[in-house]
Design a protein around this motif. Sequence first.
Motif, PDB file in Angstrom:
ATOM      1  N   MET A 118       0.855  -1.204   0.000  1.00 45.33           N
ATOM      2  CA  MET A 118       0.000   0.000   0.000  1.00 45.33           C
ATOM      3  C   MET A 118       0.892   1.256   0.000  1.00 45.33           C
ATOM      4  O   MET A 118       1.826   1.342   0.790  1.00 45.33           O
ATOM      5  N   PRO A 119       0.584   2.234  -0.847  1.00 49.09           N
ATOM      6  CA  PRO A 119       1.432   3.428  -0.850  1.00 49.09           C
ATOM      7  C   PRO A 119       1.390   4.120   0.512  1.00 49.09           C
ATOM      8  O   PRO A 119       0.342   4.187   1.148  1.00 49.09           O
ATOM      9  N   TRP A 120       2.556   4.619   0.941  1.00 47.54           N
ATOM     10  CA  TRP A 120       2.688   5.284   2.240  1.00 47.54           C
ATOM     11  C   TRP A 120       1.719   6.451   2.372  1.00 47.54           C
ATOM     12  O   TRP A 120       1.088   6.656   3.399  1.00 47.54           O
ATOM     13  N   ARG A 121       1.554   7.185   1.275  1.00 50.90           N
ATOM     14  CA  ARG A 121       0.693   8.379   1.312  1.00 50.90           C
ATOM     15  C   ARG A 121      -0.747   7.998   1.675  1.00 50.90           C
ATOM     16  O   ARG A 121      -1.414   8.640   2.471  1.00 50.90           O
ATOM     17  N   LEU A 122      -1.188   6.872   1.110  1.00 51.17           N
ATOM     18  CA  LEU A 122      -2.556   6.420   1.353  1.00 51.17           C
ATOM     19  C   LEU A 122      -2.723   6.019   2.816  1.00 51.17           C
ATOM     20  O   LEU A 122      -3.712   6.363   3.474  1.00 51.17           O
ATOM     21  N   LEU A 123      -1.708   5.304   3.326  1.00 51.47           N
ATOM     22  CA  LEU A 123      -1.755   4.845   4.710  1.00 51.47           C
ATOM     23  C   LEU A 123      -1.787   6.047   5.663  1.00 51.47           C
ATOM     24  O   LEU A 123      -2.546   6.093   6.628  1.00 51.47           O
ATOM     25  N   ARG A 124      -0.978   7.046   5.340  1.00 52.43           N
ATOM     26  CA  ARG A 124      -0.900   8.237   6.179  1.00 52.43           C
ATOM     27  C   ARG A 124      -2.267   8.942   6.230  1.00 52.43           C
ATOM     28  O   ARG A 124      -2.744   9.324   7.286  1.00 52.43           O
ATOM     29  N   PHE A 125      -2.917   9.074   5.092  1.00 49.42           N
ATOM     30  CA  PHE A 125      -4.233   9.718   5.065  1.00 49.42           C
ATOM     31  C   PHE A 125      -5.260   8.873   5.812  1.00 49.42           C
ATOM     32  O   PHE A 125      -6.139   9.387   6.490  1.00 49.42           O
ATOM     33  N   ALA A 126      -5.125   7.551   5.703  1.00 50.51           N
ATOM     34  CA  ALA A 126      -6.104   6.684   6.334  1.00 50.51           C
ATOM     35  C   ALA A 126      -6.008   6.757   7.855  1.00 50.51           C
ATOM     36  O   ALA A 126      -7.027   6.743   8.549  1.00 50.51           O
ATOM     37  N   LEU A 127      -4.789   6.881   8.382  1.00 53.04           N
ATOM     38  CA  LEU A 127      -4.598   6.772   9.827  1.00 53.04           C
ATOM     39  C   LEU A 127      -4.588   8.110  10.561  1.00 53.04           C
ATOM     40  O   LEU A 127      -4.704   8.150  11.770  1.00 53.04           O
ATOM     41  N   SER A 128      -4.422   9.203   9.846  1.00 50.86           N
ATOM     42  CA  SER A 128      -4.212  10.476  10.533  1.00 50.86           C
ATOM     43  C   SER A 128      -5.360  11.442  10.316  1.00 50.86           C
ATOM     44  O   SER A 128      -5.894  11.572   9.220  1.00 50.86           O
ATOM     45  N   ARG A 129      -5.719  12.122  11.403  1.00 47.44           N
ATOM     46  CA  ARG A 129      -6.729  13.183  11.281  1.00 47.44           C
ATOM     47  C   ARG A 129      -6.089  14.481  10.790  1.00 47.44           C
ATOM     48  O   ARG A 129      -6.770  15.416  10.406  1.00 47.44           O
ATOM     49  N   THR A 130      -4.785  14.556  10.881  1.00 46.44           N
ATOM     50  CA  THR A 130      -4.137  15.824  10.544  1.00 46.44           C
ATOM     51  C   THR A 130      -3.691  15.897   9.081  1.00 46.44           C
ATOM     52  O   THR A 130      -3.079  16.849   8.668  1.00 46.44           O
ATOM     53  N   HIS A 131      -3.948  14.853   8.314  1.00 49.50           N
ATOM     54  CA  HIS A 131      -3.594  14.893   6.894  1.00 49.50           C
ATOM     55  C   HIS A 131      -4.819  14.626   6.032  1.00 49.50           C
ATOM     56  O   HIS A 131      -4.879  13.631   5.322  1.00 49.50           O
ATOM     57  N   PRO A 132      -5.842  15.478   6.138  1.00 50.55           N
ATOM     58  CA  PRO A 132      -7.016  15.206   5.301  1.00 50.55           C
ATOM     59  C   PRO A 132      -6.657  15.314   3.831  1.00 50.55           C
ATOM     60  O   PRO A 132      -5.907  16.210   3.441  1.00 50.55           O
ATOM     61  N   GLU A 133      -7.172  14.402   3.017  1.00 55.71           N
ATOM     62  CA  GLU A 133      -6.940  14.459   1.563  1.00 55.71           C
ATOM     63  C   GLU A 133      -7.523  15.774   1.055  1.00 55.71           C
ATOM     64  O   GLU A 133      -8.684  16.089   1.322  1.00 55.71           O
ATOM     65  N   PRO A 134      -6.731  16.607   0.348  1.00 59.47           N
ATOM     66  CA  PRO A 134      -7.308  17.864  -0.140  1.00 59.47           C
ATOM     67  C   PRO A 134      -8.429  17.577  -1.136  1.00 59.47           C
ATOM     68  O   PRO A 134      -8.289  16.705  -1.986  1.00 59.47           O
ATOM     69  N   ARG A 135      -9.537  18.250  -1.005  1.00 61.60           N
ATOM     70  CA  ARG A 135     -10.668  18.034  -1.915  1.00 61.60           C
ATOM     71  C   ARG A 135     -10.488  18.927  -3.132  1.00 61.60           C
ATOM     72  O   ARG A 135      -9.874  19.980  -3.064  1.00 61.60           O
ATOM     73  N   MET A 136     -11.081  18.492  -4.243  1.00 59.53           N
ATOM     74  CA  MET A 136     -10.926  19.298  -5.461  1.00 59.53           C
ATOM     75  C   MET A 136     -11.817  20.531  -5.438  1.00 59.53           C
ATOM     76  O   MET A 136     -11.548  21.517  -6.093  1.00 59.53           O
ATOM     77  N   PHE A 137     -12.937  20.442  -4.698  1.00 56.19           N
ATOM     78  CA  PHE A 137     -13.892  21.557  -4.684  1.00 56.19           C
ATOM     79  C   PHE A 137     -14.274  21.871  -3.254  1.00 56.19           C
ATOM     80  O   PHE A 137     -14.338  20.986  -2.424  1.00 56.19           O
ATOM     81  N   THR A 138     -14.577  23.164  -3.013  1.00 54.81           N
ATOM     82  CA  THR A 138     -15.214  23.468  -1.737  1.00 54.81           C
ATOM     83  C   THR A 138     -16.695  23.128  -1.874  1.00 54.81           C
ATOM     84  O   THR A 138     -17.239  23.133  -2.983  1.00 54.81           O
ATOM     85  N   ARG A 139     -17.327  22.821  -0.768  1.00 59.23           N
ATOM     86  CA  ARG A 139     -18.762  22.530  -0.787  1.00 59.23           C
ATOM     87  C   ARG A 139     -19.466  23.660  -0.057  1.00 59.23           C
ATOM     88  O   ARG A 139     -19.588  23.622   1.161  1.00 59.23           O
ATOM     89  N   PRO A 140     -19.928  24.686  -0.760  1.00 59.00           N
ATOM     90  CA  PRO A 140     -20.562  25.805  -0.057  1.00 59.00           C
ATOM     91  C   PRO A 140     -21.781  25.301   0.722  1.00 59.00           C
ATOM     92  O   PRO A 140     -22.577  24.523   0.197  1.00 59.00           O
TER      93      PRO A 140
END
Length: 413
Positions: free
Chosen positions: A1-23
Amino acid sequence: MPWRLLRFALSRTHPEPRMFTRPARLKPAYDVVIIGAGGHGLAAAYYLARDHGITNVAVLEKGYIGGGNTGRNTTIIRSNYLTVEGVAFFDESVRLWQDLSTEFDLNLFYSTRGHFTLAHTDSAMRTMRWRAEVNKHLGVDSELVDAQSVATAIPMMDMSCAGHAPVLGALYHAPGAIARHDAVAWGYGRGADQRGAEIHQQTEVTGIEINDSGVVGVNTTRGRIATRKVLCAVAGSTPRVAEMVGLRTPIYIHPLQAMVSEPVKPWLDPIIVSGSLHVYVSQSARGELVMGASLDPYELHSTRSTLDFAEGLAAHMLDMFPFLSDVKVVRQWAGMADMTPDFAPIMGKTPVEGFYLDAGWGTWGFKATPVSGKTMAHTVAHDANHALIEGFNLSRFGRYQLTGEKGAASVGH
Ligand code: FAD
Ligand code: PYC
């Protein structure tokens, strides 16, 4: 599993950046409301902000971004049209396509492949020659080629097409290309969002308010919005939305189906279209064969798909490429094509002040996404039709001055 994916899965401080804001909520008023977050609506929002500085814009989408025909098409991009208006318009689109990945910093998988429209009859050869001449006259790279050139370029093809329809020649269009359709919607959506436009998904327009001076507001499933400008970019829902301002268009909705095969090794570089066999096919970067045929021959507001279609298309694919007989079809779907009598779009101002149409994209509108966004943004910003869309105005039907593009549609309809 890529490290980046694992980091996002386990951490609250690395939210995956979203492509759009949701007003969270709709504002009470916008300068422009765009109905439909397909490629066309999102591209218009992008160019309104980028080229005209208009950012108080809401794009309202009843479903999700790109969930209409933008996410359902076979992604063929070309400018080998038949009329002067059509060639000039689509040629500008091809030009815009070529810079989009860089502009968005997003890989759209834009891939120039070359495009063959096969001719199996003398009359088809005549139409191909006609298109080649119009194209060349306007600086577009198209030429009529003979059967031997086709056989050399596509050695895997049975040139007799199982004896049903021997290939006599083809219109060859070198700039013909494909691209990743969802990414186009995301790229325009992200660009519009970053420049201040709001994209509201799950927000259906249920009515449009007009008075003597034109458009004054829009009713949605999430409340009312005041606005003086509405751009309608809803493809297969155009008759329903146009009715909200009392406008009738000569648009009929027909299902257009498509399907893809399982991924196979790369063997097909160019895009192949056969009007007589009702087939168009290209091979995606993933190796899938992306295939389509003609419209379903009846009006229907539905995205259901049929076994009849899959069987017919598979049979014609095997006429051309019999070695594919063991390849599996893995997905099939349909979109609602907004068909016009002359196979050209309906764009620009309408008799209702402040109500602009970007419609009639039928089976040909994906390739127009950049240029339609750019020209509609200009039209809305200046309240005057862009020069490139003059031949596509709704008023042409009242003047009996059609812009006949049927001979350049991908397959016979
Ligand atoms: P859409 O992407 O359909 O977006 C319209 C949006 O409006 C939808 O998301 C819908 O949910 C929304 N909407 C509708 N009503 C409302 C409402 N009341 N309120 C809010 N939102 C609403 N073209 C090509 O150039 N090349 C091709 O190879 C090609 N192949 C095709 C193959 C298939 C199977 C199909 C179906 C079409 C194909 N086309 C092709 C045509 C092309 O897909 C369309 O013309 C193009 O995608 C239209 O884009 P759009 O943004 O106008 O519409
Ligand atoms: O416009 O090239 C086209 C096309 C191909 C398939 C559907 N539309």
